[in-house]
Design an enzyme around this catalytic site. Structure first.
Site, PDB file in Angstrom:
ATOM      1  N   GLY A  41      17.318  16.551  14.495  1.00 53.78           N
ATOM      2  CA  GLY A  41      18.539  16.125  15.174  1.00 53.78           C
ATOM      3  C   GLY A  41      18.241  14.978  16.110  1.00 53.78           C
ATOM      4  O   GLY A  41      17.121  14.871  16.630  1.00 53.78           O
ATOM      5  N   GLN A  80      19.649   8.982  22.870  1.00 57.89           N
ATOM      6  CA  GLN A  80      18.184   8.936  22.789  1.00 57.89           C
ATOM      7  C   GLN A  80      17.641   7.585  22.320  1.00 57.89           C
ATOM      8  O   GLN A  80      16.454   7.313  22.473  1.00 57.89           O
ATOM      9  CB  GLN A  80      17.672  10.045  21.855  1.00 57.89           C
ATOM     10  CG  GLN A  80      17.910  11.450  22.407  1.00 57.89           C
ATOM     11  CD  GLN A  80      17.457  12.506  21.417  1.00 57.89           C
ATOM     12  OE1 GLN A  80      18.215  12.893  20.533  1.00 57.89           O
ATOM     13  NE2 GLN A  80      16.215  12.962  21.539  1.00 57.89           N
ATOM     14  N   CYS A 115      12.228  18.412  21.167  1.00 60.00           N
ATOM     15  CA  CYS A 115      13.113  17.261  21.378  1.00 60.00           C
ATOM     16  C   CYS A 115      12.277  15.998  21.211  1.00 60.00           C
ATOM     17  O   CYS A 115      11.187  15.900  21.776  1.00 60.00           O
ATOM     18  CB  CYS A 115      13.702  17.308  22.781  1.00 60.00           C
ATOM     19  SG  CYS A 115      14.808  15.923  23.136  1.00 60.00           S
ATOM     20  N   LEU A 116      12.781  15.056  20.434  1.00 63.14           N
ATOM     21  CA  LEU A 116      12.035  13.805  20.228  1.00 63.14           C
ATOM     22  C   LEU A 116      11.875  13.029  21.534  1.00 63.14           C
ATOM     23  O   LEU A 116      10.976  12.198  21.636  1.00 63.14           O
ATOM     24  CB  LEU A 116      12.722  12.945  19.161  1.00 63.14           C
ATOM     25  CG  LEU A 116      12.572  13.469  17.725  1.00 63.14           C
ATOM     26  CD1 LEU A 116      13.503  12.733  16.780  1.00 63.14           C
ATOM     27  CD2 LEU A 116      11.125  13.346  17.249  1.00 63.14           C
ATOM     28  N   HIS A 154      22.261  21.458  21.301  1.00 61.15           N
ATOM     29  CA  HIS A 154      21.176  20.658  21.901  1.00 61.15           C
ATOM     30  C   HIS A 154      21.548  19.165  21.903  1.00 61.15           C
ATOM     31  O   HIS A 154      21.410  18.486  22.920  1.00 61.15           O
ATOM     32  CB  HIS A 154      19.888  20.907  21.107  1.00 61.15           C
ATOM     33  CG  HIS A 154      18.725  20.042  21.508  1.00 61.15           C
ATOM     34  ND1 HIS A 154      17.571  20.550  22.076  1.00 61.15           N
ATOM     35  CD2 HIS A 154      18.526  18.707  21.403  1.00 61.15           C
ATOM     36  CE1 HIS A 154      16.732  19.549  22.321  1.00 61.15           C
ATOM     37  NE2 HIS A 154      17.279  18.417  21.916  1.00 61.15           N
ATOM     38  N   GLU A 155      22.030  18.675  20.761  1.00 62.96           N
ATOM     39  CA  GLU A 155      22.352  17.237  20.649  1.00 62.96           C
ATOM     40  C   GLU A 155      23.581  16.871  21.486  1.00 62.96           C
ATOM     41  O   GLU A 155      23.637  15.787  22.068  1.00 62.96           O
ATOM     42  CB  GLU A 155      22.581  16.854  19.185  1.00 62.96           C
ATOM     43  CG  GLU A 155      21.394  17.094  18.253  1.00 62.96           C
ATOM     44  CD  GLU A 155      20.077  16.521  18.746  1.00 62.96           C
ATOM     45  OE1 GLU A 155      20.090  15.517  19.482  1.00 62.96           O
ATOM     46  OE2 GLU A 155      19.022  17.095  18.418  1.00 62.96           O
ATOM     47  N   HIS A 209      22.754  16.115  25.005  1.00 60.49           N
ATOM     48  CA  HIS A 209      22.266  14.738  25.233  1.00 60.49           C
ATOM     49  C   HIS A 209      23.418  13.799  25.595  1.00 60.49           C
ATOM     50  O   HIS A 209      23.263  12.907  26.424  1.00 60.49           O
ATOM     51  CB  HIS A 209      21.584  14.187  23.976  1.00 60.49           C
ATOM     52  CG  HIS A 209      20.163  14.623  23.806  1.00 60.49           C
ATOM     53  ND1 HIS A 209      19.168  14.327  24.715  1.00 60.49           N
ATOM     54  CD2 HIS A 209      19.550  15.306  22.819  1.00 60.49           C
ATOM     55  CE1 HIS A 209      18.011  14.828  24.296  1.00 60.49           C
ATOM     56  NE2 HIS A 209      18.212  15.437  23.139  1.00 60.49           N
TER      57      HIS A 209
HETATM   58  C1  QAP Z   1      16.529  19.415  18.484  1.00 58.98           C
HETATM   59  O1  QAP Z   1      14.614  18.138  17.996  1.00 58.98           O
HETATM   60  C2  QAP Z   1      16.127  20.828  18.227  1.00 58.98           C
HETATM   61  O2  QAP Z   1       7.816  17.232  20.070  1.00 58.98           O
HETATM   62  C3  QAP Z   1      15.934  18.386  17.578  1.00 58.98           C
HETATM   63  O3  QAP Z   1       6.115  15.918  18.459  1.00 58.98           O
HETATM   64  C4  QAP Z   1      14.877  21.155  17.709  1.00 58.98           C
HETATM   65  O4  QAP Z   1      14.088  17.242  16.032  1.00 58.98           O
HETATM   66  C5  QAP Z   1      16.992  21.822  18.524  1.00 58.98           C
HETATM   67  C6  QAP Z   1       9.996  16.676  17.226  1.00 58.98           C
HETATM   68  C7  QAP Z   1      14.543  22.486  17.487  1.00 58.98           C
HETATM   69  C8  QAP Z   1      16.665  23.139  18.283  1.00 58.98           C
HETATM   70  C9  QAP Z   1      15.454  23.476  17.751  1.00 58.98           C
HETATM   71  C10 QAP Z   1       9.543  17.080  18.456  1.00 58.98           C
HETATM   72  C11 QAP Z   1       9.132  15.997  16.399  1.00 58.98           C
HETATM   73  C12 QAP Z   1      11.373  16.915  16.783  1.00 58.98           C
HETATM   74  C13 QAP Z   1       8.254  16.827  18.860  1.00 58.98           C
HETATM   75  C14 QAP Z   1      13.724  17.588  17.118  1.00 58.98           C
HETATM   76  C15 QAP Z   1       7.380  16.136  18.020  1.00 58.98           C
HETATM   77  C16 QAP Z   1       7.828  15.726  16.784  1.00 58.98           C
HETATM   78  C17 QAP Z   1      12.336  17.416  17.577  1.00 58.98           C
HETATM   79 CO    CO Z   2      16.722  16.346  22.029  1.00 58.46          CO
END
Ligand code: QAP
Ligand code: CO
Length: 169
Positions: free
Chosen positions: A46, A51, A93-94, A135-136, A139
């Site tokens: 997401g 972001q 979270c990216l 979550h998104e 943001h």
């Molecule tokens: C939000 O987050 C989310 O630390 C999206 O090194 C994620 O895509 C909501 C990511 C999980 C609920 C559950 C994070 C990739 C990706 C990192 C993401 C990383 C590489 C996060």
């Molecule tokens: Co995020």
């Protein structure tokens, strides 16, 4: 399509309140493509426009195994259908790279949004989709996953990410 840079916490631009989208044109479609491309490149599920430093109410999501089910939500609004049932999920979270924290959110929610053509839609997402939409959408209101944890933990993450950023320069 253009790969965009992702802002990292504690970048102040992540705290902006995003503006509602009112014009559904080719520029919006192209921005959504950039968001999807950037999300796939960094292996995310997401990403919100905030972001990449664009304070508009656009989020993209793909929770499919094959990474072939892109979803775009414009102007998402969350209605909590039932306050009692909540569930915890280990979120990433990216914009908070390499940190994962449990966030507890309501399970039964209804999402109203516009599609890329401006058409009004409504869904009741199940499971992970509901978590990622919440979550998104946070943001877009300048809210981050780290706001749900203790200030001590948040400060530790903040200083680690700031240190990493200075190292890279
Ligand atoms: C939000 O987050 C989310 O630390 C999206 O090194 C994620 O895509 C909501 C990511 C999980 C609920 C559950 C994070 C990739 C990706 C990192 C993401 C990383 C590489 C996060
Ligand atoms: Co995020």
């Amino acid at each position: 399509m253009t790969l965009r840079n992702i802002l990292v916490f504690p970048d102040p631009r992540l705290r902006e309140i995003a503006q509602e989208v009112k014009v559904f044109d080719e520029k919006l479609k192209s921005l959504s493509e950039d968001l999807l491309e950037t999300m796939y490149e960094f292996k995310g599920i997401g990403l919100a426009a905030t972001q990449i430093g664009v304070p508009k109410r656009i989020i993209v999501i793909d929770i499919s195994e094959e990474k072939d089910e892109p979803q775009v939500f414009i102007n998402p609004k969350i209605k909590i259908l039932e306050e009692e049932e909540k569930a915890g999920y280990e979120e990433g979270c990216l914009s908070v790279p390499s940190f994962y924290e449990e966030v507890i959110r309501p399970v039964n929610v209804e999402i109203s949004y516009n599609d890329l053509d401006g058409k009004e839609k409504k869904i009741k997402p199940a499971g992970l989709l509901g978590v990622v939409i919440q979550h998104e959408t946070d943001h877009l209101d300048g809210k981050l996953m780290v706001d749900y944890i203790s200030s001590t933990k948040r400060e530790r993450i903040r200083s680690k990410l700031l240190r990493l950023k200075k190292q890279k320069k």
